[in-house]
Design an enzyme around this catalytic site. Structure first.
Site, PDB file in Angstrom:
ATOM      1  N   ARG A  64      28.341  36.883  40.470  1.00  0.00           N
ATOM      2  CA  ARG A  64      29.312  37.979  40.489  1.00  0.00           C
ATOM      3  C   ARG A  64      28.883  39.095  39.531  1.00  0.00           C
ATOM      4  O   ARG A  64      29.010  40.282  39.846  1.00  0.00           O
ATOM      5  CB  ARG A  64      30.718  37.462  40.133  1.00  0.00           C
ATOM      6  CG  ARG A  64      31.795  38.521  40.320  1.00  0.00           C
ATOM      7  CD  ARG A  64      33.196  37.958  40.175  1.00  0.00           C
ATOM      8  NE  ARG A  64      33.460  37.494  38.819  1.00  0.00           N
ATOM      9  CZ  ARG A  64      34.580  36.882  38.452  1.00  0.00           C
ATOM     10  NH1 ARG A  64      35.524  36.636  39.350  1.00  0.00           N
ATOM     11  NH2 ARG A  64      34.751  36.501  37.210  1.00  0.00           N
ATOM     12  N   LYS A 163      33.758  43.676  38.327  1.00  0.00           N
ATOM     13  CA  LYS A 163      34.359  43.322  37.042  1.00  0.00           C
ATOM     14  C   LYS A 163      33.745  44.272  36.018  1.00  0.00           C
ATOM     15  O   LYS A 163      32.768  43.948  35.337  1.00  0.00           O
ATOM     16  CB  LYS A 163      34.112  41.845  36.711  1.00  0.00           C
ATOM     17  CG  LYS A 163      35.123  41.291  35.726  1.00  0.00           C
ATOM     18  CD  LYS A 163      35.159  39.771  35.761  1.00  0.00           C
ATOM     19  CE  LYS A 163      35.930  39.207  34.586  1.00  0.00           C
ATOM     20  NZ  LYS A 163      37.338  39.522  34.536  1.00  0.00           N
ATOM     21  N   GLU A 196      46.739  41.787  43.219  1.00  0.00           N
ATOM     22  CA  GLU A 196      46.520  40.711  42.239  1.00  0.00           C
ATOM     23  C   GLU A 196      47.304  41.058  40.982  1.00  0.00           C
ATOM     24  O   GLU A 196      47.995  42.076  40.929  1.00  0.00           O
ATOM     25  CB  GLU A 196      45.033  40.577  41.926  1.00  0.00           C
ATOM     26  CG  GLU A 196      44.429  41.855  41.344  1.00  0.00           C
ATOM     27  CD  GLU A 196      42.948  41.733  41.005  1.00  0.00           C
ATOM     28  OE1 GLU A 196      42.466  40.624  40.784  1.00  0.00           O
ATOM     29  OE2 GLU A 196      42.287  42.781  40.939  1.00  0.00           O
TER      30      GLU A 196
HETATM   31  N1  PXG Z   1      41.723  39.461  38.659  1.00  0.00           N
HETATM   32  C1  PXG Z   1      41.391  40.173  37.562  1.00  0.00           C
HETATM   33  C2  PXG Z   1      41.691  41.612  37.526  1.00  0.00           C
HETATM   34  C3  PXG Z   1      40.752  39.528  36.494  1.00  0.00           C
HETATM   35  O1  PXG Z   1      40.406  40.219  35.402  1.00  0.00           O
HETATM   36  C4  PXG Z   1      40.867  37.435  37.726  1.00  0.00           C
HETATM   37  C5  PXG Z   1      41.477  38.136  38.750  1.00  0.00           C
HETATM   38  C6  PXG Z   1      40.569  35.985  37.882  1.00  0.00           C
HETATM   39  O2  PXG Z   1      39.177  35.797  38.096  1.00  0.00           O
HETATM   40  P1  PXG Z   1      38.422  34.487  37.593  1.00  0.00           P
HETATM   41  O3  PXG Z   1      37.039  34.651  38.078  1.00  0.00           O
HETATM   42  O4  PXG Z   1      38.515  34.486  36.096  1.00  0.00           O
HETATM   43  O5  PXG Z   1      39.113  33.327  38.219  1.00  0.00           O
HETATM   44  C7  PXG Z   1      40.474  38.143  36.567  1.00  0.00           C
HETATM   45  C8  PXG Z   1      39.801  37.453  35.430  1.00  0.00           C
HETATM   46  C9  PXG Z   1      41.300  38.371  29.571  1.00  0.00           C
HETATM   47  C10 PXG Z   1      40.651  37.608  30.669  1.00  0.00           C
HETATM   48  O6  PXG Z   1      40.650  38.529  28.539  1.00  0.00           O
HETATM   49  C11 PXG Z   1      40.855  38.002  31.962  1.00  0.00           C
HETATM   50  C12 PXG Z   1      40.198  37.318  33.009  1.00  0.00           C
HETATM   51  C13 PXG Z   1      39.404  36.267  32.736  1.00  0.00           C
HETATM   52  C14 PXG Z   1      39.216  35.871  31.424  1.00  0.00           C
HETATM   53  C15 PXG Z   1      39.835  36.554  30.372  1.00  0.00           C
HETATM   54  O7  PXG Z   1      42.439  38.812  29.740  1.00  0.00           O
HETATM   55  N2  PXG Z   1      40.429  37.788  34.242  1.00  0.00           N
END
Ligand code: PXG
Length: 299
Positions: A64, A163, A196
């Site tokens: 990713r 991301k 989301e």
């Molecule tokens: N949507 C968004 C906008 C995210 O930032 C997810 C979905 C979930 O994706 P994953 O691959 O983690 O299942 C994310 C991920 C934080 C923090 O510091 C945020 C995420 C992951 C880790 C830490 O707030 N978001």
């Protein structure tokens, strides 16, 4: 709320950070003020977890990251293999077995002007630390969320599938959630469909069918989302990727969020309305248990 209150979460000064090929003490892990990652949010990142000394789905995260970088025409100066080794070296240097890894690639040092053509080498850094996004008890009791007024970035502006280091869209939504006294907010897209949450993907369950918005709705293709979809398939639970409206959230029997930091967390209230009977649902609780087994290598 004052969002600039003194920081109570000062990082551990003994932390070791990977920065451009070297593992250095935190105090030496500094970024130049001319770095476009800082000046313009020009960069990409990953949030990754380690459980019991093993990094969860590292390959998927690196894939990713590569796609995010490709989407913004950023060349990562390390191969996926080198990034994987650097990630493991960083967790080992900090003696972390269970923790959180933040892998960041910035555009690098440039001039005061947005053009990426006038930047030097991209910077790569890796932080290995801990994360606890939500209070523990919410995993038992369920959490409340709101619908927020800030819409998710239009997919043809900055695709939510990237991301990127520019999280202002999500931060504005998060502020709305915090102002409302909750931890998360559902973001809708430009068409009014559910996209989301600010840092999590969302699932709902109605009449035994588990549903989540498709990536075309404009959302990050979560690694946890993918893992949960695999768990659903393993259990043979009916599942659909389908556009959802606010109504679908209001009439759901169950709802939950997924994310690297959040893992799988039940949602029991939205916009002050109870979801189902207001308690974490049966299927959600089963998935939480399945996910726990998966990350602990029993899946
Ligand atoms: N949507 C968004 C906008 C995210 O930032 C997810 C979905 C979930 O994706 P994953 O691959 O983690 O299942 C994310 C991920 C934080 C923090 O510091 C945020 C995420 C992951 C880790 C830490 O707030 N978001």
């Amino acid at each position: 709320m004052n969002f600039s209150a003194p920081n109570q979460f000062a990082p551990d000064p003994n932390l070791k950070v990977f920065l451009n090929g070297h593992i250095v003490p935190l105090a030496q892990a500094t970024i130049n003020v001319f770095d476009h990652g800082l000046l313009y949010g020009d960069g990409v990142f990953e949030g990754i977890r380690a459980y019991g000394g093993r990094v969860f789905r590292l390959e998927a995260h690196l894939q990713r990251l590569a796609e995010s970088a490709r989407a913004i025409r950023l060349h990562i100066p390390m191969t996926p293999q080198e990034l994987a080794e650097a990630t493991l070296d960083t967790i080992n240097a900090n003696r972390i077995t269970d923790g959180y890894i933040r892998l960041v690639v910035t555009r690098g040092v440039g001039y005061l002007g947005v053009s990426p053509a006038r930047t030097g080498n991209p910077s790569v850094f890796i932080i290995a630390s801990q994360i606890e996004l939500y209070p523990r008890e919410l995993y038992e009791k369920g959490m409340a969320i709101i619908s927020c007024s800030v819409i998710r970035n239009h997919p043809n502006a900055v695709s939510p599938r990237i991301k990127s280091l520019n999280y202002l869209n999500n931060i504005l939504a998060k502020i709305e959630a915090l102002d409302a006294g909750v931890h998360e907010a559902v973001m809708y897209n430009h068409l009014g469909y559910v996209a989301e949450c600010t840092g999590d993907n969302i699932f709902v369950i109605r009449k035994g069918v588990v549903m989540t918005p498709p990536t075309a709705a404009g959302l990050l293709e979560g690694i946890t989302r993918d893992a949960v979809i695999e768990l659903l398939e393993k259990r043979g639970l009916p599942f659909k990727e389908i556009n959802l409206t606010r109504h679908d959230l209001y009439v759901a029997d169950e709802a939950f969020l997924t994310g690297t930091a959040a893992e799988v967390i039940p949602v029991t209230k939205i916009d002050n309305r109870p979801i189902g009977d207001g308690q974490p649902g049966m299927i959600t609780r089963q998935l939480i248990a399945d996910f726990r087994n998966l990350v602990n290598g029993r899946g």
